[in-house]
Each structure stands twice: as C-alpha cells, then as structure tokens.
Design a protein around this motif. Structure first.
Motif, PDB file in Angstrom:
ATOM      1  N   UNK A 199     -12.538 -33.780 -32.394  1.00 50.19           N
ATOM      2  CA  UNK A 199     -12.805 -32.393 -32.800  1.00 50.19           C
ATOM      3  C   UNK A 199     -14.263 -32.280 -33.225  1.00 50.19           C
ATOM      4  N   UNK A 200     -14.921 -31.202 -32.785  1.00 51.36           N
ATOM      5  CA  UNK A 200     -16.351 -31.035 -33.050  1.00 51.36           C
ATOM      6  C   UNK A 200     -16.638 -29.543 -33.107  1.00 51.36           C
ATOM      7  N   UNK A 201     -17.312 -29.106 -34.149  1.00 47.88           N
ATOM      8  CA  UNK A 201     -17.735 -27.713 -34.266  1.00 47.88           C
ATOM      9  C   UNK A 201     -19.025 -27.523 -33.466  1.00 47.88           C
ATOM     10  N   UNK A 202     -18.990 -26.608 -32.472  1.00 51.41           N
ATOM     11  CA  UNK A 202     -20.150 -26.412 -31.594  1.00 51.41           C
ATOM     12  C   UNK A 202     -20.583 -27.731 -30.956  1.00 51.41           C
ATOM     13  N   UNK A 203     -19.607 -28.484 -30.465  1.00 57.07           N
ATOM     14  CA  UNK A 203     -19.897 -29.783 -29.891  1.00 57.07           C
ATOM     15  C   UNK A 203     -20.880 -29.728 -28.733  1.00 57.07           C
ATOM     16  N   UNK A 204     -20.747 -28.722 -27.880  1.00 55.59           N
ATOM     17  CA  UNK A 204     -21.638 -28.624 -26.727  1.00 55.59           C
ATOM     18  C   UNK A 204     -23.087 -28.492 -27.159  1.00 55.59           C
ATOM     19  N   UNK A 205     -23.342 -27.695 -28.190  1.00 53.29           N
ATOM     20  CA  UNK A 205     -24.718 -27.504 -28.661  1.00 53.29           C
ATOM     21  C   UNK A 205     -25.288 -28.806 -29.221  1.00 53.29           C
ATOM     22  N   UNK A 206     -24.508 -29.473 -30.078  1.00 53.98           N
ATOM     23  CA  UNK A 206     -24.983 -30.733 -30.660  1.00 53.98           C
ATOM     24  C   UNK A 206     -25.230 -31.781 -29.584  1.00 53.98           C
ATOM     25  N   UNK A 207     -24.314 -31.876 -28.644  1.00 46.81           N
ATOM     26  CA  UNK A 207     -24.452 -32.874 -27.585  1.00 46.81           C
ATOM     27  C   UNK A 207     -25.662 -32.580 -26.704  1.00 46.81           C
TER      28      UNK A 207
ATOM     29  N   UNK B 173      -8.656 -36.182 -26.098  1.00 48.98           N
ATOM     30  CA  UNK B 173      -8.698 -34.740 -25.871  1.00 48.98           C
ATOM     31  C   UNK B 173      -9.826 -34.158 -26.710  1.00 48.98           C
ATOM     32  N   UNK B 174     -10.653 -33.302 -26.151  1.00 51.42           N
ATOM     33  CA  UNK B 174     -11.790 -32.717 -26.858  1.00 51.42           C
ATOM     34  C   UNK B 174     -11.458 -31.310 -27.327  1.00 51.42           C
ATOM     35  N   UNK B 175     -11.700 -31.036 -28.608  1.00 55.04           N
ATOM     36  CA  UNK B 175     -11.446 -29.722 -29.192  1.00 55.04           C
ATOM     37  C   UNK B 175     -12.728 -29.230 -29.840  1.00 55.04           C
TER      38      UNK B 175
ATOM     39  N   UNK C  66     -19.082 -38.357 -23.809  1.00 55.91           N
ATOM     40  CA  UNK C  66     -18.435 -37.243 -24.504  1.00 55.91           C
ATOM     41  C   UNK C  66     -18.998 -35.913 -24.015  1.00 55.91           C
ATOM     42  N   UNK C  67     -20.301 -35.853 -23.763  1.00 56.52           N
ATOM     43  CA  UNK C  67     -20.897 -34.626 -23.239  1.00 56.52           C
ATOM     44  C   UNK C  67     -20.307 -34.269 -21.880  1.00 56.52           C
ATOM     45  N   UNK C  68     -20.089 -35.263 -21.029  1.00 57.27           N
ATOM     46  CA  UNK C  68     -19.469 -35.001 -19.727  1.00 57.27           C
ATOM     47  C   UNK C  68     -18.042 -34.485 -19.905  1.00 57.27           C
ATOM     48  N   UNK C  69     -17.308 -35.070 -20.847  1.00 59.06           N
ATOM     49  CA  UNK C  69     -15.953 -34.619 -21.099  1.00 59.06           C
ATOM     50  C   UNK C  69     -15.892 -33.237 -21.719  1.00 59.06           C
TER      51      UNK C  69
END
Length: 262
Positions: free
Chosen positions: A104-112, A149-151, A133-136
């Motif tokens: 679980x990650x808040x705004x994961x795409x931005x951080x990655x 599973x990525x949330x 993880x960025x690809x996933x």
C-alpha cells in the motif's frame, strides 16, 4: 542518516526462515515518503515502511490496545543522504514485491516516478526494487503470480486526496500535527533548516513521526481496501502509534509535543 527499526516479532519480516510445521506469514507493507526541495532538486526527508501481519483470506480486527506491526524509518541527519536512503528503501521494495501479499502506498506512482528520476553516480545500477514496483504500479488491476498486490490509497478509494483526508473518510483519526498541508510544509521547513545548518530548527523526531504516521495510516487503509483489516470507528492513528512505536519519535509519540486528535 538515522535509521529507526523495530520489527515487532521474533521472526524478521521478509528475512526469516519458516519452520516446516508453521504456515508462512502473510504480510502487508505500507510505505510513505517525505520530500523537500533544495537548489531545485528533490531531497528525500524521510522514508517509512510498516509491516503488518494479515490473514490470507479473512479480515482481521485492529484496535489500538492490540495493535502490532514492525517498521523501518529512515531520515537524513545531513544533506546529501537521499541516495543512501533510496538504497535502503530499494531493499525493502525488492523483498516486499515478492514476499508481501499487499503493498500500500499513498500516491505511489508519483513517488516512484521521482525515485526513478533521481541522479545516480556513474556506474551505479538502477534500483531493482524501485523499477519492479514502478512497473507493477502501472496496472494495479493485474498481478503477476508470486508478487504483491499494489494498492494506491490516494486513488483506489476514489478521487485523489491527502492521506489525512482519506483516513478521515474511512474511520481513522489522523495525527493532527501531520494532517492536511502541514506535513509537506513541515518537511520543507526541515529541509531548509538542514540545508542552512539551523540545527535548532531541525527535529529528527518530527520527520520520523510524520513518515511513520503516514505509513501506518496507509497500511491500515490498504488493509481495509483489500478486506484484510477492519476496525471500530473512529480508530486513532496516534493511539496506534503510541502503543507500538513511541520509541521511534519519543518527544512526539510519547505524548510530550503531540496531542491526540480530538
């Protein structure tokens, strides 16, 4: 760099050898990064990972008195430590992708995205955990066999918002000192103080508490979204932190400087 670690259980998350008579432990990993900016470059002001045990198929209750989780918190104590923090974070990501059921990650795409754009020393390889993880994260509706599973708790609950707003909407009381825009403002103030050598205005406890607060909140929300965790509303994040992880930021979570959410 300051590292604060408490794995919380006899066996190490992602690093233990399970006895044949035991069922493998199922993990949920919640992540949070704090960013500042200096000389127009991003500065990683804190990274926290929380490891929560979850049931493979059922939802488990969470309460402050019975809360338990492991954690790692990384914060700088000097400028120029972003690359070192990222190296430690990458190890967590490599292990989490293969050994956690949920990330679980808040705004994961931005951080990655920011992590992948950070400059690397000549000859330094790409970080495999960040890359994988960025690809996933590009398509969280699919999941490779044997991977987590990525949330994204900023998007998967509905319209994107601040972590404290999402928490409030789902029965969690955020820590008031880190709610709203205060978290980003305090991270930037700490970055400015570190860059200018104003040690009196720089608090490791504040950064550690802020990053860990978001990571715990994100983990809980990720557990709710995947129907692995539930709680009676409202559940105070401060109470959960002070029960389990007060030693990560004793001046804050020990009750000296931070009041509970009303």
């Amino acid at each position: 760099m300051r590292e604060l670690t408490n794995l919380g259980w006899p066996e190490t998350p992602f690093g233990s050898v399970t006895r044949p008579v035991q069922k493998p432990t199922t993990w949920l990993t919640g992540l949070s990064l704090l960013w500042g900016e200096a000389l127009d470059e991003p500065v990683l002001m804190g990274a926290a990972a929380v490891f929560m045990k979850i049931h493979r198929t059922q939802s488990s209750p969470v309460s402050a008195p019975l809360a338990n989780f492991g954690y790692r918190v990384l914060v700088p104590d000097a400028m120029g430590q972003t690359a070192e923090i990222v190296r430690h974070l990458d190890v967590v990501l490599v292990q989490a992708r293969r050994k956690a059921q949920v990330i679980a990650w808040q705004n994961g795409a931005d951080d990655l995205h920011v992590l992948r754009q950070l400059p690397r020393a000549e000859g330094e390889p790409r970080h495999p955990g960040v890359t994988a993880v960025a690809d996933g994260w590009k398509d969280r509706t699919t999941r490779e066999r044997g991977t987590a599973r990525c949330v994204d708790t900023s998007h998967d609950f509905g319209p994107a918002g601040l972590i404290s707003d999402t928490a409030t909407a789902h029965g969690l009381e955020p820590v008031k000192s880190f709610a709203g825009s205060q978290q980003q403002e305090s991270a930037q103030e700490a970055c400015d103080a570190l860059a200018e050598g104003r040690t009196a205005d720089y608090s490791v406890d504040a950064l550690a508490g802020s990053a860990l607060s978001s990571a715990v909140t994100t983990a809980l929300l990720g557990g709710k979204h995947t129907e692995r965790l539930h709680w009676e509303e409202p559940l105070s994040v401060f109470d959960v932190l002070s029960q389990v992880a007060w030693e990560a930021a004793p001046s804050l979570l020990g009750g000296v400087a931070v009041a509970r959410s009303e």
